[in-house]
Design an enzyme around this catalytic site. Sequence first.
Site, PDB file in Angstrom:
ATOM      1  N   ILE A 131       0.842  -1.210   0.000  1.00  0.00           N
ATOM      2  CA  ILE A 131       0.000   0.000   0.000  1.00  0.00           C
ATOM      3  C   ILE A 131       0.871   1.251   0.000  1.00  0.00           C
ATOM      4  CG2 ILE A 131      -1.819   1.274   1.216  1.00  0.00           C
ATOM      5  CD1 ILE A 131      -2.400  -1.267   2.811  1.00  0.00           C
ATOM      6  N   LYS A 200       5.735  -0.569  13.004  1.00  0.00           N
ATOM      7  CA  LYS A 200       5.114   0.185  11.908  1.00  0.00           C
ATOM      8  C   LYS A 200       4.464   1.472  12.411  1.00  0.00           C
ATOM      9  CE  LYS A 200       4.484  -3.962   9.098  1.00  0.00           C
ATOM     10  NZ  LYS A 200       3.616  -5.128   8.894  1.00  0.00           N
ATOM     11  N   GLY A 297       2.899 -10.199   1.961  1.00  0.00           N
ATOM     12  CA  GLY A 297       2.930 -11.122   0.824  1.00  0.00           C
ATOM     13  C   GLY A 297       4.002 -10.716  -0.161  1.00  0.00           C
TER      14      GLY A 297
HETATM   15  N1  HSE Z   1       4.499 -10.159   9.026  1.00  0.00           N
HETATM   16  C1  HSE Z   1       4.084  -8.936   8.416  1.00  0.00           C
HETATM   17  C2  HSE Z   1       2.573  -8.916   8.356  1.00  0.00           C
HETATM   18  C3  HSE Z   1       4.680  -8.826   7.049  1.00  0.00           C
HETATM   19  O1  HSE Z   1       1.958  -9.964   8.547  1.00  0.00           O
HETATM   20  O2  HSE Z   1       1.995  -7.857   8.153  1.00  0.00           O
HETATM   21  C4  HSE Z   1       4.503  -7.485   6.404  1.00  0.00           C
HETATM   22  O3  HSE Z   1       5.195  -6.478   7.114  1.00  0.00           O
END
Ligand code: HSE
Length: 405
Positions: A131, A200, A297
């Site tokens: 995204i 994040k 992914g």
């Molecule tokens: N493990 C992370 C998720 C991968 O499932 O969002 C993407 O950052």
Amino acid sequence: MMQIAILGFGVVGSGTAEVLAENKKLITAHCGDEVSVKYILDLREFPDHPLGDRVVHDINVILNDPEVVLVAEMMGGSHPAYEFSAAALKAGKHVVTSNKEVIANFGVELLALARENHVCYLFEASVGGGIPIIRPMQTDLASNQILAVSGILNGTTNFILTKMKNEGAEFAEVLKEAQAKGYAEANPAADVEGLDAARKIVILAALAYGVLIDPKTIPTEGITKITGLHTATADKLGGAVKLIGHTEKIDGKIYAGVSPYFVPASNPISHVDDVFNGILVDTNMLGRALFYGAGAGKLPTASAVVADIIDVLSRRAEERRLPEWKNASAADVAQKGDYACRRCYVIDGCPKCAEKAKTALGADGFETVADGKFAIISRVMSEQEAEAAIAATGVSVVFCLPVLD
Ligand code: HSE
């Protein structure tokens, strides 16, 4: 021909090679020249891969090759990804990365190094998988003050919560499926305990407020305590339980945290299911914007890495656009107890107890969600205020979830 190197040939690294090959024509058109992968750094060999002959095991081969103009780091983990990225920037090579752990822990240092060495350090793939969110926050939303950012930031946990809700599936079984699909972290505890989402949200908070908070210090709760009662409550109230990363300013200080929320059906985030991520950005001019798409992914994440590669090689990513962050001090960070929102309390007892809790929490009413279990949604209150109010009633609380309006 523009030569690049890929560090780490796992899910995202090999996906990046795939995107570069599959969309070669349009990528060449964007960059004005062909992009070629000269080296792949990995501990393993890939004899059956068409790029198997590019594999090297020594970072110095890449650092010392003046033909390599850009390094795409997709190793995962902090070390040696941080050291390799720093060395590449010092060697005058642009770096793009999907590695949220490195940005969340060393973003300030690496961005400063990039500026000092007049190269770019881009990280679009680090939040929200494929995204577009980092670049829009830096560019398209630049005329706005960011009031809050709230998002489903982890695809694995959203995949698990969706399957648990729709199919009544077992946690462990769905986690295995997420791992097989390449969504989960090498250590999936980082997903289910909320650490990945914490990394994040501190990146998004830094983009919003210019201050990078150590992700290990923010209030973080994952989904391991979510039960059928949580899901049944959300169903009854109309909405869903979602793992949310949230940041906002409280009295000039930055609050950032991760926890399961009750998200009412009126909030579009409640309909973001499976591996998809959804990020709401509340701003003072545009209002609310929703960013939605595949949050994990191979190819979705690799597409964001390649977008950064194109941005650098087509010379659209100017050094001046690199954010200037500082590391947070204690004085920059708001306390969890001061974070105000509506809260969904589920209590154990009788209708009289629910009546008491309703009054204490300034709620409009209550819902019976199971035998002897009642849900009450408070008015907007700080956590401190809500906890004091409910404690004063003496009722027994089964769980409490913040509400994302
Ligand atoms: N493990 C992370 C998720 C991968 O499932 O969002 C993407 O950052």
